[in-house]
Design an enzyme around this catalytic site. Structure first.
Site, PDB file in Angstrom:
ATOM      1  N   LYS A 160      10.197  -0.977   3.566  1.00 35.19           N
ATOM      2  CA  LYS A 160      11.110   0.093   2.838  1.00 35.19           C
ATOM      3  C   LYS A 160      11.963   0.702   3.896  1.00 35.19           C
ATOM      4  O   LYS A 160      13.180   1.321   3.441  1.00 35.19           O
ATOM      5  CB  LYS A 160       9.883   1.385   2.388  1.00 35.19           C
ATOM      6  CG  LYS A 160      10.476   2.422   1.694  1.00 35.19           C
ATOM      7  CD  LYS A 160       9.280   3.391   1.162  1.00 35.19           C
ATOM      8  CE  LYS A 160      10.176   4.496   0.464  1.00 35.19           C
ATOM      9  NZ  LYS A 160       9.190   5.478   0.360  1.00 35.19           N
ATOM     10  N   LYS A 207      14.514  17.063   3.027  1.00 30.57           N
ATOM     11  CA  LYS A 207      13.748  17.068   4.435  1.00 30.57           C
ATOM     12  C   LYS A 207      14.569  16.414   5.456  1.00 30.57           C
ATOM     13  O   LYS A 207      14.590  17.024   6.571  1.00 30.57           O
ATOM     14  CB  LYS A 207      12.227  16.705   4.005  1.00 30.57           C
ATOM     15  CG  LYS A 207      11.687  16.989   5.257  1.00 30.57           C
ATOM     16  CD  LYS A 207      10.133  16.161   5.264  1.00 30.57           C
ATOM     17  CE  LYS A 207      10.149  14.871   5.430  1.00 30.57           C
ATOM     18  NZ  LYS A 207       9.082  14.216   5.556  1.00 30.57           N
ATOM     19  N   HIS A 227       2.709  19.369   6.586  1.00 33.77           N
ATOM     20  CA  HIS A 227       2.216  20.380   7.373  1.00 33.77           C
ATOM     21  C   HIS A 227       2.757  21.903   6.863  1.00 33.77           C
ATOM     22  O   HIS A 227       1.973  22.830   6.592  1.00 33.77           O
ATOM     23  CB  HIS A 227       2.254  20.335   8.818  1.00 33.77           C
ATOM     24  CG  HIS A 227       1.494  18.944   9.462  1.00 33.77           C
ATOM     25  ND1 HIS A 227       0.207  19.133   9.629  1.00 33.77           N
ATOM     26  CD2 HIS A 227       2.091  17.959  10.008  1.00 33.77           C
ATOM     27  CE1 HIS A 227      -0.112  17.909  10.039  1.00 33.77           C
ATOM     28  NE2 HIS A 227       1.161  17.327  10.182  1.00 33.77           N
TER      29      HIS A 227
END
Length: 296
Positions: A160, A207, A227
């Site tokens: 991927k 992100k 997180h």
């Protein structure tokens, strides 16, 4: 380069697929959401966190983080102070004075869904196999995708990630005529424009783009990884049922700019090391205190 390459054409022989007139549906959706949420939260009626909440949590984390709150550097030199696997691209071959933006995007792709140790190993193996710089990018773009996957297999999700890296390189070359995104370092390019270009590439989400802005371009951005998402949910900074992408859009607007980089870095470190706030963790944690105890 210390690793052998098989079936690689020369960089000047790269055959690129012409860019499509229309963006694929997923990219169009990414860009539309990015534009929509640049000025308006996906949760417009949700008024947390307040500025005071962010400052209190920032101070608490700084108190409990070895070395205190990290300072954002205009041109970060390395990743050792970030504590995040989603930081500026590591290189086992060294780097120039100005971080290579395209290399950073590749490194951030490699960092997805793996540990920082495995990410570093994968990036070093990739560099050892193909080299670094624009010639190396050409080798990767023109390689059998399996060659890339083999080089980065220690980082997980190799097929991927190899496809994402090769697609990215070909798209950048098709758009700019070279394997180069250094123009994003220019001060006159606002964060919104840099984000839009990065997110326009297949395999690059908000992100990843925010990490490149912070750790490579030295700009304030708030990336929401596993997180950070878990901690902000625990703090009540995002609504129940929020997803990471919308949470990032919301927090990007709610958190003061000067706190974004440091808060991200400290949340990642805290989320990794604090047993008291990990999944079903037991024990003390400063972030578990009641809002009153945190002086909010």
């Amino acid at each position: 380069m210390t690793r052998s390459l098989k079936r690689l054409r020369q960089p000047d022989e790269v055959v690129l697929t012409p860019p499509k007139d229309n963006q694929d549906a997923h990219t169009t959706k990414k860009l539309k959401l990015l534009e929509t949420h640049t000025t308006k939260s996906p949760y417009p009626s949700f008024n947390r966190p307040t500025i005071e909440e962010t400052r209190v949590v920032y101070a608490l984390l700084a108190e409990h983080t070895p070395g205190g709150a990290p300072a954002l550097q205009s041109v970060p030199k390395n990743t050792s102070d970030s504590g995040s696997s989603t930081s500026e691209s590591a290189s086992c071959t060294g780097s120039g004075a100005l971080p290579n933006v395209l290399d950073s995007v590749i490194g951030t792709i490699l960092s997805q869904s793996t540990s920082s140790q495995n990410y570093t190993r994968a990036k070093c193996c990739l560099d050892e196999t193909f080299g670094t710089g624009e010639l190396a990018f050409g080798r990767m773009a023109n390689a059998e995708v399996g060659e890339i996957a083999h080089a980065i297999k220690c980082g997980g999700l190799a097929n991927k990630k190899a496809n994402a890296i090769q697609t990215l390189l070909k798209s950048v070359k098709a758009k700019h005529g070279k394997y180069d995104l250094q123009h994003l370092h220019a001060d006159e390019i606002p964060n919104s424009e840099a984000m839009r270009e990065l997110v326009s590439y297949k395999g690059v989400g908000p992100k990843t783009a925010a990490c490149v802005l912070s750790f490579c371009l030295g700009r304030q951005a708030f990336a929401v990884d596993t997180h950070v998402f878990r901690l902000t949910k625990m703090l009540g900074w995002v609504p129940e049922g929020a997803n990471p992408v919308d949470a990032q859009s919301h927090l990007e607007l709610r958190i003061p700019s000067e706190l974004k980089y440091g808060l991200h870095v400290m949340m990642v470190k805290h989320g990794r090391t604090c047993r008291g706030c990990r999944y079903e963790g037991k024990g003390p944690c400063p972030l578990k205190a009641s809002p009153q105890e945190r002086n909010m």
